[in-house]
Write a protein that holds these residues in place. Structure first.
Motif, PDB file in Angstrom:
ATOM      1  N   SER A 101      33.994 -32.540  48.959  1.00  0.00           N
ATOM      2  CA  SER A 101      34.539 -31.455  48.136  1.00  0.00           C
ATOM      3  C   SER A 101      33.398 -30.646  47.536  1.00  0.00           C
ATOM      4  N   GLY A 102      33.747 -29.436  47.086  1.00  0.00           N
ATOM      5  CA  GLY A 102      32.760 -28.567  46.455  1.00  0.00           C
ATOM      6  C   GLY A 102      32.197 -29.195  45.192  1.00  0.00           C
ATOM      7  N   ASP A 103      33.074 -29.883  44.462  1.00  0.00           N
ATOM      8  CA  ASP A 103      32.635 -30.515  43.216  1.00  0.00           C
ATOM      9  C   ASP A 103      31.552 -31.564  43.510  1.00  0.00           C
ATOM     10  N   GLU A 104      31.829 -32.398  44.529  1.00  0.00           N
ATOM     11  CA  GLU A 104      30.864 -33.432  44.931  1.00  0.00           C
ATOM     12  C   GLU A 104      29.552 -32.776  45.381  1.00  0.00           C
ATOM     13  N   ALA A 105      29.682 -31.692  46.161  1.00  0.00           N
ATOM     14  CA  ALA A 105      28.483 -31.016  46.694  1.00  0.00           C
ATOM     15  C   ALA A 105      27.654 -30.404  45.558  1.00  0.00           C
ATOM     16  N   ARG A 106      28.327 -29.734  44.617  1.00  0.00           N
ATOM     17  CA  ARG A 106      27.585 -29.090  43.508  1.00  0.00           C
ATOM     18  C   ARG A 106      26.856 -30.134  42.670  1.00  0.00           C
ATOM     19  N   LYS A 107      27.540 -31.274  42.398  1.00  0.00           N
ATOM     20  CA  LYS A 107      26.890 -32.334  41.593  1.00  0.00           C
ATOM     21  C   LYS A 107      25.671 -32.886  42.329  1.00  0.00           C
ATOM     22  N   ALA A 108      25.796 -33.069  43.639  1.00  0.00           N
ATOM     23  CA  ALA A 108      24.682 -33.623  44.413  1.00  0.00           C
ATOM     24  C   ALA A 108      23.509 -32.639  44.453  1.00  0.00           C
ATOM     25  N   VAL A 109      23.813 -31.347  44.664  1.00  0.00           N
ATOM     26  CA  VAL A 109      22.739 -30.340  44.697  1.00  0.00           C
ATOM     27  C   VAL A 109      22.049 -30.283  43.334  1.00  0.00           C
ATOM     28  N   ALA A 110      22.842 -30.348  42.256  1.00  0.00           N
ATOM     29  CA  ALA A 110      22.247 -30.315  40.912  1.00  0.00           C
ATOM     30  C   ALA A 110      21.351 -31.534  40.696  1.00  0.00           C
ATOM     31  N   ALA A 111      21.811 -32.703  41.145  1.00  0.00           N
ATOM     32  CA  ALA A 111      21.012 -33.931  40.970  1.00  0.00           C
ATOM     33  C   ALA A 111      19.707 -33.831  41.759  1.00  0.00           C
ATOM     34  N   CYS A 112      19.778 -33.266  42.974  1.00  0.00           N
ATOM     35  CA  CYS A 112      18.559 -33.136  43.798  1.00  0.00           C
ATOM     36  C   CYS A 112      17.606 -32.132  43.158  1.00  0.00           C
ATOM     37  N   ARG A 113      18.160 -31.025  42.651  1.00  0.00           N
ATOM     38  CA  ARG A 113      17.285 -30.022  42.008  1.00  0.00           C
ATOM     39  C   ARG A 113      16.604 -30.648  40.787  1.00  0.00           C
ATOM     40  N   ALA A 114      17.375 -31.403  39.988  1.00  0.00           N
ATOM     41  CA  ALA A 114      16.814 -32.028  38.778  1.00  0.00           C
ATOM     42  C   ALA A 114      15.711 -33.023  39.152  1.00  0.00           C
ATOM     43  N   ALA A 115      15.896 -33.684  40.290  1.00  0.00           N
ATOM     44  CA  ALA A 115      14.900 -34.691  40.716  1.00  0.00           C
ATOM     45  C   ALA A 115      13.744 -34.055  41.494  1.00  0.00           C
ATOM     46  N   GLY A 116      13.851 -32.743  41.778  1.00  0.00           N
ATOM     47  CA  GLY A 116      12.772 -32.059  42.511  1.00  0.00           C
ATOM     48  C   GLY A 116      12.719 -32.427  43.980  1.00  0.00           C
ATOM     49  N   VAL A 117      13.884 -32.784  44.557  1.00  0.00           N
ATOM     50  CA  VAL A 117      13.899 -33.092  45.995  1.00  0.00           C
ATOM     51  C   VAL A 117      14.828 -32.123  46.714  1.00  0.00           C
ATOM     52  N   ARG A 118      14.588 -31.911  48.004  1.00  0.00           N
ATOM     53  CA  ARG A 118      15.416 -31.006  48.810  1.00  0.00           C
ATOM     54  C   ARG A 118      16.542 -31.797  49.474  1.00  0.00           C
ATOM     55  N   LEU A 119      17.655 -31.086  49.724  1.00  0.00           N
ATOM     56  CA  LEU A 119      18.836 -31.701  50.338  1.00  0.00           C
ATOM     57  C   LEU A 119      19.305 -30.824  51.490  1.00  0.00           C
ATOM     58  N   PHE A 120      19.330 -31.396  52.678  1.00  0.00           N
ATOM     59  CA  PHE A 120      19.732 -30.653  53.878  1.00  0.00           C
ATOM     60  C   PHE A 120      20.931 -31.337  54.519  1.00  0.00           C
ATOM     61  N   GLU A 121      21.935 -30.538  54.898  1.00  0.00           N
ATOM     62  CA  GLU A 121      23.106 -31.085  55.594  1.00  0.00           C
ATOM     63  C   GLU A 121      22.866 -30.991  57.107  1.00  0.00           C
ATOM     64  N   GLY A 122      22.970 -32.132  57.798  1.00  0.00           N
ATOM     65  CA  GLY A 122      22.481 -32.232  59.176  1.00  0.00           C
ATOM     66  C   GLY A 122      23.329 -31.603  60.274  1.00  0.00           C
ATOM     67  N   TYR A 123      23.649 -30.325  60.133  1.00  0.00           N
ATOM     68  CA  TYR A 123      24.268 -29.603  61.256  1.00  0.00           C
ATOM     69  C   TYR A 123      23.152 -29.201  62.223  1.00  0.00           C
ATOM     70  N   ALA A 124      22.730 -30.182  63.044  1.00  0.00           N
ATOM     71  CA  ALA A 124      21.581 -29.976  63.933  1.00  0.00           C
ATOM     72  C   ALA A 124      21.822 -28.847  64.933  1.00  0.00           C
ATOM     73  N   PHE A 125      23.085 -28.595  65.296  1.00  0.00           N
ATOM     74  CA  PHE A 125      23.377 -27.625  66.353  1.00  0.00           C
ATOM     75  C   PHE A 125      22.772 -26.264  66.029  1.00  0.00           C
ATOM     76  N   LYS A 126      22.686 -25.941  64.714  1.00  0.00           N
ATOM     77  CA  LYS A 126      22.210 -24.607  64.312  1.00  0.00           C
ATOM     78  C   LYS A 126      20.775 -24.343  64.788  1.00  0.00           C
ATOM     79  N   TYR A 127      20.046 -25.438  65.086  1.00  0.00           N
ATOM     80  CA  TYR A 127      18.637 -25.290  65.477  1.00  0.00           C
ATOM     81  C   TYR A 127      18.444 -25.025  66.966  1.00  0.00           C
ATOM     82  N   HIS A 128      19.517 -25.090  67.747  1.00  0.00           N
ATOM     83  CA  HIS A 128      19.308 -24.786  69.167  1.00  0.00           C
ATOM     84  C   HIS A 128      18.957 -23.299  69.294  1.00  0.00           C
TER      85      HIS A 128
END
Ligand SMILES: NC(=O)c1ccc[n+]([C@@H]2O[C@H](COP(=O)([O-])OP(=O)(O)OC[C@H]3O[C@@H](n4cnc5c(N)ncnc54)[C@H](OP(=O)(O)O)[C@@H]3O)[C@@H](O)[C@H]2O)c1
Length: 332
Positions: A101-128
């Motif tokens: 859910s968006g709520d879960e995603a926003r909380k996770a992004v906020a936690a990663c930003r607060a911790a100074g780490v990057r968060l990437f969602e693995g839709y690998a297909f976009k890199y072809h």
């Protein structure tokens, strides 16, 4: 620049088939420790991929040598492990769909930003590289103004014990696969997505949804028709129709590393088939992830905003299916 040291959270099928072989070849990355709930499995994976260390998920996160983790648990556990990994100061490459859910995603992004780490969602297909080619053809005006996007991602019914058939692991095609055609539409249609209508059918035996049809509307009047299903003959394609031409991608979401890809462009001048050299989309994803987290530039990549943008469409689509009406997409 020192190679990013990767820890693995879960000895999954996708880790074994795609991620770990690509990680071994990727420049700027090194496999440092394999983690599993099962010590025997961790040891077997470590042996297979010549990894010096193995153990539990907790051992991976406690290892000071590790800079980044790859999380490929069932999706219902992604949020929990993303928060634990962020608190341990590790950059995170989390398999799709990262959140429910968006709520879960926003909380996770906020936690990663607060911790100074990057968060990437693995839709690998976009890199072809075939998608960058499509993007450049559209940007060069080769099909005029894009008006209609269509995509299908369909495949045979998964085996009986697969997590995709388990309601308790948030199985079903919406959660597992509908993100692919939606992500492709967001990648190739330059306007903002504004509203969505979603219909689902359910598998009688398990109760999970087995087909999803989504209509997505964009601010420039463009429309996307997107379909994902299992129990349907394999198809993995998309097409963009414009005012003066059309582009088709034959194999969009899972391309074998040893096969060329084909992009067809049809205009008044005729039909042209453009071949794209074989590429390993997982390797390209890992290399971009490593270059980004190793960069001294604060945010040279839109990992988190891409994740939130896709999640906002998926949230609105889920609501549309529940409420049986068109739903506006939240502006970010
Ligand atoms: N990007 C792609 O192309 C692609 C392709 C396929 C799948 N995926 C995604 O990758 C993720 C994993 O998919 P998969 O098909 O590889 O799954 P899988 O083979 O079932 O592996 C999931 C792993 O999660 C761990 N796990 C932790 N708690 C679990 C629990 N309660 N029940 C079951 N497993 C548990 C297990 O590893 P341990 O026993 O080692 O702890 C298990 O092997 C999903 O998010 C999926 O959507 C992505």
């Amino acid at each position: 620049m020192a190679a990013v040291q990767f820890g693995i959270i879960a000895c999954s099928s996708v880790a074994r088939r795609r991620f770990l072989p690509a990680l071994k070849l990727a420049s700027g990355a090194q496999l440092a420790r394999i983690g599993s709930r099962d010590a025997v499995k961790a040891e077997a994976f470590a042996r297979e991929f010549s990894c010096p260390k193995h153990g539990s998920y907790e051992a991976v996160l406690a290892d000071p040598q590790i800079n980044a983790v790859y999380i490929s648990t069932p999706p219902t556990l992604h949020a929990e492990w993303v928060h634990i990994a962020a608190a341990a100061g590790k950059h995170i490459l989390c398999e799709k769909p990262s959140f429910g859910s968006g709520d879960e995603a926003r909380k996770a992004v906020a936690a990663c930003r607060a911790a100074g780490v990057r968060l990437f969602e693995g839709y690998a297909f976009k890199y072809h590289p075939q998608h960058a080619l499509v993007h450049s053809l559209i940007a060069a005006g080769r099909i005029g103004t894009p008006r209609f996007f269509s995509a299908e991602f369909t495949y045979p019914r998964p085996p009986a014990n697969d997590m995709r058939l388990k309601p308790e692991l948030a199985g079903g095609v919406f959660h597992d696969s509908a993100g692919y055609p939606v992500a492709a539409a967001l990648m190739q249609i330059p306007s903002a997505s504004v509203s969505v209508q979603c219909e689902q059918s359910r598998d009688a035996a398990t109760g999970v949804d087995d087909s999803v049809a989504i209509t997505l509307k964009f601010s420039g009047g463009e429309i996307a028709h997107l379909y994902a299903a299992f129990g349907v003959n394999y198809r993995s394609r998309y097409a963009v129709a414009g005012t003066s031409g059309r582009i088709e991608v034959e194999r969009a979401f899972a391309v074998p590393t040893d096969k060329p890809a084909a992009v067809t462009i049809e205009t008044d001048s005729g039909v042209e088939k453009l071949m794209v050299e074989p590429a390993d989309q997982f390797r390209l994803m890992i290399e971009d992830f490593c270059a980004t987290i190793s960069s001294s530039v604060a945010a040279n990549n839109n990992f988190e905003s891409d994740l939130l943008r896709l999640q906002s469409v998926m949230d609105a689509a889920a609501r549309s299916a529940r409420e049986k009406r068109s739903v506006e997409i939240e502006k970010l």
